[in-house]
Design a protein around this motif. Structure first.
Motif, PDB file in Angstrom:
ATOM      1  N   GLY A   1     -10.184   6.087   9.093  1.00  0.00           N
ATOM      2  CA  GLY A   1     -10.939   4.852   8.941  1.00  0.00           C
ATOM      3  C   GLY A   1     -10.445   3.894   7.878  1.00  0.00           C
ATOM      4  O   GLY A   1     -11.083   2.871   7.630  1.00  0.00           O
ATOM      5  N   CYS A   2      -9.297   4.180   7.272  1.00  0.00           N
ATOM      6  CA  CYS A   2      -8.864   3.349   6.141  1.00  0.00           C
ATOM      7  C   CYS A   2      -8.208   2.040   6.571  1.00  0.00           C
ATOM      8  O   CYS A   2      -8.151   1.093   5.784  1.00  0.00           O
ATOM      9  CB  CYS A   2      -7.930   4.125   5.220  1.00  0.00           C
ATOM     10  SG  CYS A   2      -6.261   4.401   5.883  1.00  0.00           S
ATOM     11  N   ALA A   3      -7.678   1.962   7.793  1.00  0.00           N
ATOM     12  CA  ALA A   3      -6.897   0.785   8.189  1.00  0.00           C
ATOM     13  C   ALA A   3      -7.682  -0.526   8.073  1.00  0.00           C
ATOM     14  O   ALA A   3      -7.181  -1.486   7.466  1.00  0.00           O
ATOM     15  CB  ALA A   3      -6.347   0.962   9.602  1.00  0.00           C
ATOM     16  N   PRO A   4      -8.908  -0.624   8.610  1.00  0.00           N
ATOM     17  CA  PRO A   4      -9.644  -1.885   8.446  1.00  0.00           C
ATOM     18  C   PRO A   4      -9.917  -2.223   6.981  1.00  0.00           C
ATOM     19  O   PRO A   4      -9.912  -3.410   6.615  1.00  0.00           O
ATOM     20  CB  PRO A   4     -10.953  -1.630   9.206  1.00  0.00           C
ATOM     21  CG  PRO A   4     -10.643  -0.531  10.159  1.00  0.00           C
ATOM     22  CD  PRO A   4      -9.646   0.334   9.460  1.00  0.00           C
ATOM     23  N   ARG A   5     -10.128  -1.206   6.163  1.00  0.00           N
ATOM     24  CA  ARG A   5     -10.373  -1.452   4.739  1.00  0.00           C
ATOM     25  C   ARG A   5      -9.128  -1.994   4.053  1.00  0.00           C
ATOM     26  O   ARG A   5      -9.222  -2.872   3.179  1.00  0.00           O
ATOM     27  CB  ARG A   5     -10.841  -0.166   4.042  1.00  0.00           C
ATOM     28  CG  ARG A   5     -12.164   0.383   4.567  1.00  0.00           C
ATOM     29  CD  ARG A   5     -12.778   1.388   3.588  1.00  0.00           C
ATOM     30  NE  ARG A   5     -11.905   2.515   3.304  1.00  0.00           N
ATOM     31  CZ  ARG A   5     -11.876   3.643   4.008  1.00  0.00           C
ATOM     32  NH1 ARG A   5     -12.672   3.772   5.071  1.00  0.00           N
ATOM     33  NH2 ARG A   5     -11.068   4.629   3.662  1.00  0.00           N
ATOM     34  N   ILE A   6      -7.966  -1.479   4.436  1.00  0.00           N
ATOM     35  CA  ILE A   6      -6.717  -1.984   3.863  1.00  0.00           C
ATOM     36  C   ILE A   6      -6.520  -3.454   4.227  1.00  0.00           C
ATOM     37  O   ILE A   6      -6.212  -4.290   3.365  1.00  0.00           O
ATOM     38  CB  ILE A   6      -5.519  -1.144   4.355  1.00  0.00           C
ATOM     39  CG1 ILE A   6      -5.601   0.279   3.789  1.00  0.00           C
ATOM     40  CG2 ILE A   6      -4.199  -1.799   3.957  1.00  0.00           C
ATOM     41  CD1 ILE A   6      -4.597   1.239   4.405  1.00  0.00           C
ATOM     42  N   ILE A   7      -6.709  -3.769   5.495  1.00  0.00           N
ATOM     43  CA  ILE A   7      -6.553  -5.161   5.940  1.00  0.00           C
ATOM     44  C   ILE A   7      -7.545  -6.065   5.219  1.00  0.00           C
ATOM     45  O   ILE A   7      -7.192  -7.175   4.775  1.00  0.00           O
ATOM     46  CB  ILE A   7      -6.731  -5.265   7.467  1.00  0.00           C
ATOM     47  CG1 ILE A   7      -5.688  -4.417   8.201  1.00  0.00           C
ATOM     48  CG2 ILE A   7      -6.664  -6.728   7.907  1.00  0.00           C
ATOM     49  CD1 ILE A   7      -4.256  -4.786   7.930  1.00  0.00           C
ATOM     50  N   GLN A   8      -8.773  -5.594   5.047  1.00  0.00           N
ATOM     51  CA  GLN A   8      -9.781  -6.404   4.372  1.00  0.00           C
ATOM     52  C   GLN A   8      -9.401  -6.664   2.921  1.00  0.00           C
ATOM     53  O   GLN A   8      -9.650  -7.746   2.387  1.00  0.00           O
ATOM     54  CB  GLN A   8     -11.157  -5.730   4.444  1.00  0.00           C
ATOM     55  CG  GLN A   8     -12.292  -6.608   3.934  1.00  0.00           C
ATOM     56  CD  GLN A   8     -12.398  -7.930   4.677  1.00  0.00           C
ATOM     57  OE1 GLN A   8     -12.473  -7.944   5.906  1.00  0.00           O
ATOM     58  NE2 GLN A   8     -12.390  -9.041   3.949  1.00  0.00           N
TER      59      GLN A   8
ATOM     60  N   HIS B   1      -3.536  -2.123  14.909  1.00  0.00           N
ATOM     61  CA  HIS B   1      -4.781  -2.471  15.591  1.00  0.00           C
ATOM     62  C   HIS B   1      -5.686  -3.291  14.678  1.00  0.00           C
ATOM     63  O   HIS B   1      -6.282  -4.295  15.101  1.00  0.00           O
ATOM     64  CB  HIS B   1      -5.492  -1.196  16.044  1.00  0.00           C
ATOM     65  CG  HIS B   1      -6.682  -1.443  16.909  1.00  0.00           C
ATOM     66  ND1 HIS B   1      -7.973  -1.381  16.434  1.00  0.00           N
ATOM     67  CD2 HIS B   1      -6.788  -1.773  18.222  1.00  0.00           C
ATOM     68  CE1 HIS B   1      -8.822  -1.656  17.413  1.00  0.00           C
ATOM     69  NE2 HIS B   1      -8.132  -1.891  18.511  1.00  0.00           N
ATOM     70  N   ALA B   2      -5.792  -2.867  13.414  1.00  0.00           N
ATOM     71  CA  ALA B   2      -6.637  -3.593  12.458  1.00  0.00           C
ATOM     72  C   ALA B   2      -6.049  -4.969  12.143  1.00  0.00           C
ATOM     73  O   ALA B   2      -6.782  -5.954  12.006  1.00  0.00           O
ATOM     74  CB  ALA B   2      -6.808  -2.773  11.181  1.00  0.00           C
ATOM     75  N   ALA B   3      -4.718  -5.051  12.024  1.00  0.00           N
ATOM     76  CA  ALA B   3      -4.081  -6.342  11.755  1.00  0.00           C
ATOM     77  C   ALA B   3      -4.279  -7.301  12.919  1.00  0.00           C
ATOM     78  O   ALA B   3      -4.481  -8.507  12.730  1.00  0.00           O
ATOM     79  CB  ALA B   3      -2.592  -6.148  11.483  1.00  0.00           C
TER      80      ALA B   3
ATOM     81  N   VAL C   1       0.862  -1.176   0.000  1.00  0.00           N
ATOM     82  CA  VAL C   1       0.000   0.000   0.000  1.00  0.00           C
ATOM     83  C   VAL C   1       0.901   1.228   0.000  1.00  0.00           C
ATOM     84  O   VAL C   1       1.847   1.323   0.779  1.00  0.00           O
ATOM     85  CB  VAL C   1      -0.972   0.019   1.206  1.00  0.00           C
ATOM     86  CG1 VAL C   1      -0.244  -0.081   2.527  1.00  0.00           C
ATOM     87  CG2 VAL C   1      -1.843   1.263   1.176  1.00  0.00           C
ATOM     88  N   SER C   2       0.623   2.161  -0.932  1.00  0.00           N
ATOM     89  CA  SER C   2       1.415   3.377  -1.011  1.00  0.00           C
ATOM     90  C   SER C   2       0.553   4.516  -1.535  1.00  0.00           C
ATOM     91  O   SER C   2      -0.453   4.299  -2.214  1.00  0.00           O
ATOM     92  CB  SER C   2       2.653   3.191  -1.898  1.00  0.00           C
ATOM     93  OG  SER C   2       2.315   2.740  -3.187  1.00  0.00           O
ATOM     94  N   ARG C   3       0.962   5.724  -1.203  1.00  0.00           N
ATOM     95  CA  ARG C   3       0.169   6.901  -1.555  1.00  0.00           C
ATOM     96  C   ARG C   3       0.249   7.201  -3.045  1.00  0.00           C
ATOM     97  O   ARG C   3      -0.686   7.732  -3.632  1.00  0.00           O
ATOM     98  CB  ARG C   3       0.652   8.110  -0.741  1.00  0.00           C
ATOM     99  CG  ARG C   3      -0.234   9.341  -0.838  1.00  0.00           C
ATOM    100  CD  ARG C   3       0.126  10.349   0.242  1.00  0.00           C
ATOM    101  NE  ARG C   3       1.485  10.825   0.111  1.00  0.00           N
ATOM    102  CZ  ARG C   3       1.856  11.873  -0.637  1.00  0.00           C
ATOM    103  NH1 ARG C   3       0.949  12.538  -1.312  1.00  0.00           N
ATOM    104  NH2 ARG C   3       3.113  12.253  -0.690  1.00  0.00           N
ATOM    105  N   GLN C   4       1.369   6.853  -3.661  1.00  0.00           N
ATOM    106  CA  GLN C   4       1.568   7.045  -5.089  1.00  0.00           C
ATOM    107  C   GLN C   4       1.998   5.730  -5.722  1.00  0.00           C
ATOM    108  O   GLN C   4       2.364   4.784  -5.028  1.00  0.00           O
ATOM    109  CB  GLN C   4       2.619   8.131  -5.344  1.00  0.00           C
ATOM    110  CG  GLN C   4       2.224   9.502  -4.785  1.00  0.00           C
ATOM    111  CD  GLN C   4       3.330  10.527  -4.947  1.00  0.00           C
ATOM    112  OE1 GLN C   4       4.511  10.202  -4.950  1.00  0.00           O
ATOM    113  NE2 GLN C   4       2.938  11.791  -5.086  1.00  0.00           N
ATOM    114  N   GLN C   5       1.976   5.682  -7.044  1.00  0.00           N
ATOM    115  CA  GLN C   5       2.318   4.456  -7.753  1.00  0.00           C
ATOM    116  C   GLN C   5       3.805   4.362  -8.100  1.00  0.00           C
ATOM    117  O   GLN C   5       4.210   3.461  -8.826  1.00  0.00           O
ATOM    118  CB  GLN C   5       1.469   4.338  -9.014  1.00  0.00           C
ATOM    119  CG  GLN C   5      -0.018   4.197  -8.732  1.00  0.00           C
ATOM    120  CD  GLN C   5      -0.848   3.931  -9.978  1.00  0.00           C
ATOM    121  OE1 GLN C   5      -0.316   3.565 -11.027  1.00  0.00           O
ATOM    122  NE2 GLN C   5      -2.156   4.102  -9.862  1.00  0.00           N
TER     123      GLN C   5
END
Length: 257
Positions: free
Chosen positions: A75-82, A130-132, A43-47
């Protein structure tokens, strides 16, 4: 009878999420973990660096997926893990690598710069950890590896939020290690020393600080990115299952002086 063998470092079947894993030292972590068998989710802010990283990981025979996301978004952390779970089915290793720095004189330092650095280096790391943990605790295993710094131990009179955040990363690593140890989850960190990267070229070439730093390192020179890869694999593998709450300096002995 010892269960240690060559497979103790094997990461076959493991999935590693690496923030900022397509550029700088993060790319080296992705390459190292895939070399020992892990599939990679970046996961990164740019490509920036995506295609190069893809080629290097796939050359090691493993899969890689990317997500463009500002990890400080609320709120993005749980979405990233998912998304990792949706792509690979599970998550075994979290490498909290993404970081940034702002530099200024003490009286001129801007509130906005303080907030941005703390949000990236500390808050995002906490929320992702926390999400992990929500998925690692039920599965009964996992590795969380936080990237610290020499500024986890030392002062930085022009980089106040960076120093504060990296000290906090050391403390959070210990707290999470204590809390998650009963669930067979190890939480450790790497603290890179002065490493030769594109981001440190100006410092290396600084006519005053460059020679000062080099003279301070007992090993005699700045490190190279490859020298962080072995420690990363160790902390991500079963070889380190009885190691937790440690911030491992990889610094050529810089902190000795």
């Amino acid at each position: 009878m010892s269960t240690f063998n060559r497979q103790s470092f094997d990461l076959t079947g493991k999935v590693a999420l690496i923030t900022g894993g397509a550029s700088g030292l993060g790319q080296n972590y992705a390459i190292a973990l895939s070399l020992y068998g892990a599939d990679i989710f970046v996961v990164s802010r740019q490509q920036t660096g995506w295609e190069t990283t893809r080629q290097k990981v796939e050359a090691n025979g493993h899969q890689i997926a990317f997500l463009q996301q500002d990890i400080t978004e609320e709120g993005c952390a749980p979405r990233i893990i998912q998304q990792v779970i949706d792509r690979f089915g599970h998550l075994d290793i979290l490498v909290n690598n993404a970081g940034m720095q702002r530099r200024d004189d003490v009286l001129a330092f801007k509130d906005a710069d303080w907030q941005r650095v703390i949000d990236v280096n500390l808050n995002a790391l906490y929320y992702l950890s926390h999400a992990a943990a929500q998925v690692m605790v039920p599965q009964g295993h996992g590795k969380i590896i936080n990237i610290g710094s020499m500024q986890s131990y030392r002062a930085g009179k022009y980089i106040f939020p960076y120093t504060a955040s990296k000290h906090a990363v050391l403390g959070l690593t210990k707290a999470y290690a204590d809390a998650l140890a009963p669930y067979h989850i190890q939480v450790n960190g790497l603290a890179p020393g002065y490493i030769k990267t594109d981001m440190t070229v100006a410092l290396q070439q600084d006519p005053v600080r460059g020679p000062e730093i080099k003279a301070h390192i007992p090993s005699g020179d700045w490190g190279v990115p490859d020298e962080l890869m072995g420690p990363m694999v160790f902390l991500a593998s079963a070889a380190s299952d009885y190691v937790t709450g440690v911030m491992l300096p990889v610094d050529g002995g810089y902190l000795l002086r």
